[in-house]
Design an enzyme around this catalytic site. Sequence first.
Site, short mmCIF file in Angstrom:
data_model
loop_
_atom_site.label_atom_id
_atom_site.label_comp_id
_atom_site.label_asym_id
_atom_site.label_seq_id
_atom_site.Cartn_x
_atom_site.Cartn_y
_atom_site.Cartn_z
N VAL A 11 0.82 -1.21 0.00
CA VAL A 11 0.00 0.00 0.00
C VAL A 11 0.86 1.27 0.00
O VAL A 11 0.64 2.19 -0.78
CB VAL A 11 -0.97 -0.01 1.21
N ASP A 30 10.69 3.42 5.62
CA ASP A 30 10.42 2.07 6.14
C ASP A 30 11.49 1.73 7.18
O ASP A 30 12.63 2.20 7.09
CB ASP A 30 10.44 1.03 5.01
N THR A 122 -5.48 -0.46 7.40
CA THR A 122 -6.82 -0.87 7.84
C THR A 122 -6.76 -1.07 9.35
O THR A 122 -6.05 -1.95 9.83
CB THR A 122 -7.22 -2.17 7.13
N PHE A 152 -8.47 1.18 -0.65
CA PHE A 152 -9.27 0.10 -1.24
C PHE A 152 -8.56 -0.57 -2.42
O PHE A 152 -9.17 -1.38 -3.12
CB PHE A 152 -10.62 0.64 -1.70
N LEU A 153 -7.29 -0.22 -2.67
CA LEU A 153 -6.64 -0.80 -3.84
C LEU A 153 -6.52 -2.31 -3.72
O LEU A 153 -6.51 -2.86 -2.62
CB LEU A 153 -5.26 -0.18 -4.07
N LYS A 207 -14.48 0.62 6.05
CA LYS A 207 -13.48 -0.21 5.37
C LYS A 207 -13.67 -1.69 5.73
O LYS A 207 -13.68 -2.56 4.86
CB LYS A 207 -12.08 0.26 5.76
N ASN A 211 -14.88 -4.86 3.19
CA ASN A 211 -14.14 -6.10 2.99
C ASN A 211 -14.95 -7.31 3.44
O ASN A 211 -14.94 -8.36 2.80
CB ASN A 211 -12.80 -6.06 3.75
N GLY A 260 -8.25 -15.84 0.23
CA GLY A 260 -7.02 -15.72 1.02
C GLY A 260 -6.55 -14.28 0.91
O GLY A 260 -7.35 -13.38 0.73
N CYS A 263 -5.66 -9.32 3.20
CA CYS A 263 -6.72 -8.46 3.76
C CYS A 263 -7.94 -9.22 4.26
O CYS A 263 -8.25 -9.17 5.45
CB CYS A 263 -7.13 -7.42 2.73
#
Length: 434
Positions: A11, A30, A122, A152-153, A207, A211, A260, A263
Amino acid sequence: MRIAMIGTGYVGLVSGACFAEFGWTVTCVDVDQEKIRRLRAGEIPIHEPGLEALVASGQRSGRLHFDGDLASAVAAADAVFIAVGTPSRRGDGHADLRYVEAAAAEIARAISGYTVVITKSTVPVGTGRRVEAIMREVRPDGEFDVVSNPEFLREGSAIEDFMRPDRVLIGAETARAQAVMRALYRPLFLLETPSVVTTLETAELAKYAANAFLATKITFINEVADLCEKVGADVQDVARAMGLDGRIGRTFLHAGPGYGGSCFPKDTLALVRTAQEYDSPARVIETVVQVNDTRKGSMAARVRRACGGSVRGKTIGVLGVAFKPNTDDVREAPSLCLVPALQDAGATVRAYDPAAMREAAPLLPDVEWCHDAYDAATGCDAVVLLTEWNEFRALDFARLATLMRAPTLVDLRNVYRPEQVRASGFRYESVGRA
Ligand SMILES: NC(=O)c1ccc[n+]([C@@H]2O[C@H](COP(=O)([O-])OP(=O)(O)OC[C@H]3O[C@@H](n4cnc5c(N)ncnc54)[C@H](O)[C@@H]3O)[C@@H](O)[C@H]2O)c1
């Protein structure tokens, strides 16, 4: 506008590169210094179509940077996105917020001037308030707003999804933060992308609800597929007949081995835990989680059946180990259930995936990794089509038959038409088709 993107995974990296494409100056941060080193050297650590070119163009433009130092990136930023992982907490299935909380504290120490801090990860309802509280404790004087902006990608089409989303969801409660969010996404609003502006809690819950709903659709059609097999119906036609109804919609009605990915499994479970915590029954989602777990666990039995009742001493070829095509992500992939179950039942497994073998190899020991579908099928008693990569959609069955010990195809994605495969002399099993 300057952006700091905290967490440079699927993401964070895609969002960072897309925001740079919009014209903003973005620094992706990161804690994984090796990842940062590789990105700086122009190496993309994940498989995502189009990402390499987009990152290269961002770097060339001087707008996309990679840095291991959170403090300097945040100090210079007007907007800081938190895009770190929120995996399932081992043992109880709640979302593990340790990375989000650690990032919030670090960000608070580093902000300078008014900063909007945005959770893109999320996160369960209440996390935005928690981020606010952590930051306020570290920086009582800090000038900031916390916003929820769930992503939402989809992996595999992440850039297109980010650039042309169905909607942008913004949980922002001050006019100042809302103005920053509108500015950040202005290129999308110029294309008339709808936005939904809400409170923090509403955005966070929306969100998970989205899902969980998609996971429910998949699970629903999977159960219908089982019934189709018993009554002699065809789930492909049932799904088409259902999906053409505009109230239902065609997508996410594809029967298969169970969902799977990074997410749906963790998000459905986390939503169940949230509902339990608030004593608000979520029995539909609880059932979806259980049915899907059972389904993933039952796929090995299908392969056994196709092999005449046992796979002991047999060799099974597995095509695709990623949780879906066009990604190297194997988190919670059906392959992680199916392959060990086949091995436990005494089979030797040969496998091939166009992108995910490096990720899968440490998780799937004793697999013979192959260089293409035909190599994987060589000497096999059955081949299982597990991930519907395009290169598995037009297999040469005559060639496969000459390579295999017994021509059997277990098509867990219904890529082929039964009569077509059987005409090539194959025994053929699929999902939800008599
Ligand atoms: N992958 C998807 O398709 C997708 C889609 C929508 C939403 N999401 C959500 O987005 C979030 C991120 O998912 P992902 O798949 O990109 O995860 P990921 O595991 O690919 O990436 C997370 C990154 O964050 C880094 N990180 C952890 N703590 C950090 C810190 N304190 N500072 C800087 N970096 C840190 C990790 O090293 C890792 O590189 C999750 O909450 C996920 O649920 C994912």
